[in-house]
Design an enzyme around this catalytic site. Structure first.
Site, PDB file in Angstrom:
ATOM      1  N   GLY A   1       0.765  -1.249   0.000  1.00 33.65           N
ATOM      2  CA  GLY A   1       0.000   0.000   0.000  1.00 33.65           C
ATOM      3  C   GLY A   1       0.789   1.289   0.000  1.00 33.65           C
ATOM      4  O   GLY A   1       0.308   2.312  -0.482  1.00 33.65           O
TER       5      GLY A   1
ATOM      6  N   ASP B   1      -3.929   1.845  11.320  1.00 33.39           N
ATOM      7  CA  ASP B   1      -5.297   1.570  11.741  1.00 33.39           C
ATOM      8  C   ASP B   1      -5.260   1.165  13.223  1.00 33.39           C
ATOM      9  O   ASP B   1      -5.245   2.032  14.099  1.00 33.39           O
ATOM     10  CB  ASP B   1      -5.840   0.469  10.812  1.00 33.39           C
TER      11      ASP B   1
ATOM     12  N   LYS C   1      -5.954   6.415  11.355  1.00 33.22           N
ATOM     13  CA  LYS C   1      -7.300   6.369  11.951  1.00 33.22           C
ATOM     14  C   LYS C   1      -7.124   6.285  13.465  1.00 33.22           C
ATOM     15  O   LYS C   1      -7.147   5.179  14.025  1.00 33.22           O
ATOM     16  CB  LYS C   1      -8.044   5.109  11.491  1.00 33.22           C
TER      17      LYS C   1
END
Ligand code: IMP
Length: 179
Positions: free
Chosen positions: A43, A102, A130
């Site tokens: 990613g 995350d 997040k």
């Protein structure tokens, strides 16, 4: 896969403005240490490639790949290294480049395991974070953007390996399985 109906969470323009700001902060912090840039596959490849093109200092790049969501490791809380670094890291300054933090599990695990190899220093840059989802707390010094608890794709982030090449970030909660 067709592009879903989407809400733009981070626009191309926001990304274009933010990358040089992050590069400048990183340069001031570790630019004199010939850092090893550790790109966490898959990613982070787009974020990393944009970021390093704004680096005006010497650095080297290496890649590491961990097991990702969608298999048993998520529930067991164990992260597996699928592709290790090519370079030794003893006494080096490392800059991890991640797409999104995350729960924090991946970076917590990676930094703990690589500390055994005695790098001089470890810093972390992530495109997205997040914070409301955090369960582990690796020290993430550079954050492109903080977002709410949405499932997002684009700019390197995928859903079932799709959408990584979108030049912006969209939320697809309605089609992604909630974690
Ligand atoms: P963590 O170990 O829980 O911090 O998760 C990090 C990894 O989860 C990231 O590298 C992504 O691969 C994946 N991930 C977490 N949230 C998202 C999202 O909203 N979209 C796509 N991938 C995500």
């Amino acid at each position: 896969m067709m592009l879903p109906e989407h809400e733009i969470v981070i626009s191309e323009e926001q990304i274009r403005r933010r990358i040089p700001q992050l590069a400048k902060l990183i340069a001031a912090d570790i630019g004199d240490s010939n850092p090893l840039i550790v790109v966490i596959l898959k990613g982070a490849f787009i974020f990393a490639s944009d970021l390093v093109r704004h680096f005006d200092f010497p650095y080297e790049i290496d890649f590491i790949s961990t097991s990702s969501y969608g298999n048993a490791t998520k529930s067991s809380g164990i992260v597996k290294i699928l592709k290790d670094l090519d370079e030794p890291i003893k006494n080096r300054t490392l800059l991890f480049i991640e797409d999104i933090v995350d729960t924090g599990l991946t970076l917590h695990y990676l930094t703990e395991i690589l500390k055994i190899r005695r790098p001089k220093r470890i810093e972390i840059a992530t495109f997205l974070s997040k914070p409301s989802r955090r369960k582990f707390h690796p020290e993430v010094k550079y954050v492109g953007f903080e977002i709410d608890d949405r499932f997002v794709v684009g700019y390197g982030l995928d859903y079932q390996q799709q959408y990584r090449g979108l030049p912006y970030v969209i939320a697809i909660d309605e089609i992604a399985t909630k974690k």
